[in-house]
Design an enzyme around this catalytic site. Structure first.
Site, short mmCIF file in Angstrom:
data_model
loop_
_atom_site.label_atom_id
_atom_site.label_comp_id
_atom_site.label_asym_id
_atom_site.label_seq_id
_atom_site.Cartn_x
_atom_site.Cartn_y
_atom_site.Cartn_z
CB ALA A 131 26.54 44.21 41.69
N GLY A 132 25.02 41.41 40.18
CA GLY A 132 24.06 41.28 39.27
C GLY A 132 24.50 39.46 38.87
CE LYS A 192 29.23 46.61 47.52
NZ LYS A 192 28.54 45.74 47.19
N GLY A 222 20.48 43.00 41.94
CA GLY A 222 19.72 42.24 41.97
C GLY A 222 18.84 42.45 41.02
CG ASN A 252 22.75 39.74 49.71
OD1 ASN A 252 21.75 38.30 50.07
ND2 ASN A 252 22.34 40.37 50.30
CB THR A 253 19.52 39.24 44.87
OG1 THR A 253 19.99 40.60 45.58
CG2 THR A 253 18.50 39.27 44.65
#
Length: 255
Positions: free
Chosen positions: A183-184, A96, A157, A205-206
């Site tokens: 992301a997001g 990535k 995040g 992830n988050t």
């Protein structure tokens, strides 16, 4: 079946490592997600020093494809160097590409992302660049020959979900390679939204590691992607301005 370069996956959920309360929680979350791809930041670990923190502690990696990312890179040269470190450690040739251009928003640098992707393609890597929701940039990267596009739903995040579905839908519509929304993502609703727009997968992830119960959230995300994919394939009804009776009105008996 999701195919990226020479690799094929049943699961469309890519899961990040790190940020979990402990290794046991991460292990259980990964198990419940049924992901086949685990991503990690190469710069946050020392691949050649067993004394350094291990993001895969207590995990059997035999059933996973690892996706090293170049997080922390500010230039194409840094990104390429990080990717080669992961390759030298025999992690994977799928990478990535992440080159951050703004420290406040953590949005990627489009120029350096293109440079890094071009170099890594020439080196024989399977390249998945992380980008903003820029339709033209996505097309330029595909013209280079990247193996997937990874546009962000919103800044890393933030958990804001998809803030520009218009651009994202155009990227997906014009894509000639898989589109992995990255992301997001904050909730299963966001994951469903991405898949309903036609995305091929989601990386997060988050949203899992930061949840009150990461294990349950990982399971929820798994089902969200499945539901969103089925919903996209089924085709939703057209939105109408006025109410429409759900039952036929013709032929009703008079009271």
């Amino acid at each position: 079946m999701l195919k990226i370069g020479p690799y094929s996956f049943q699961s469309r959920l890519f899961l990040g490592t790190g940020k979990y309360e402990n290794a046991d929680v991460q292990k259980e979350a990964v198990r419940e997600s049924e992901t086949e791809v685990l991503t990690f930041a190469v710069r946050r670990m020392n691949l050649f020093d067993e004394g350094q923190p291990d993001p895969f502690e207590r995990m059997d990696l035999s059933g996973f494809r690892l996706l090293p990312n170049t997080a922390g890179a500010k230039t194409a040269e840094e990104a390429v160097r990080i990717a080669k470190i992961a390759q030298a450690a025999d992690m994977c040739d799928m990478v990535k590409v992440e080159v951050i251009g703004c420290d406040k928003t953590l949005l990627p640098d489009p120029v350096e992302t293109i440079k890094a992707s071009e170099i890594l393609l020439e080196e024989g890597f399977t390249v998945l660049p992380y980008t903003s929701d820029d339709v033209v940039l996505a097309r330029r990267l595909q013209e280079l020959g990247v193996h997937a596009i990874m546009p962000g739903a919103s800044p890393i995040g933030t958990g804001l979900g998809i803030i520009n579905p218009y651009n994202l839908s155009h990227i997906i519509e014009q894509a000639e390679v898989p589109v992995i929304v990255d992301a997001g993502i904050g909730s299963p609703k966001d994951a469903v939204h991405a898949m309903e727009l036609g995305a091929d997968g989601v990386l997060l992830n988050t949203a899992v590691s930061g949840a009150d119960n990461p294990v349950k959230m990982a399971e929820a995300m798994k089902y969200a992607l499945e539901a969103g994919k089925l919903g996209c394939e089924a085709g939703r009804i057209e939105k109408k301005y006025y109410a429409q009776a759900s039952s036929p009105v013709e032929g009703l008996s008079k009271l």
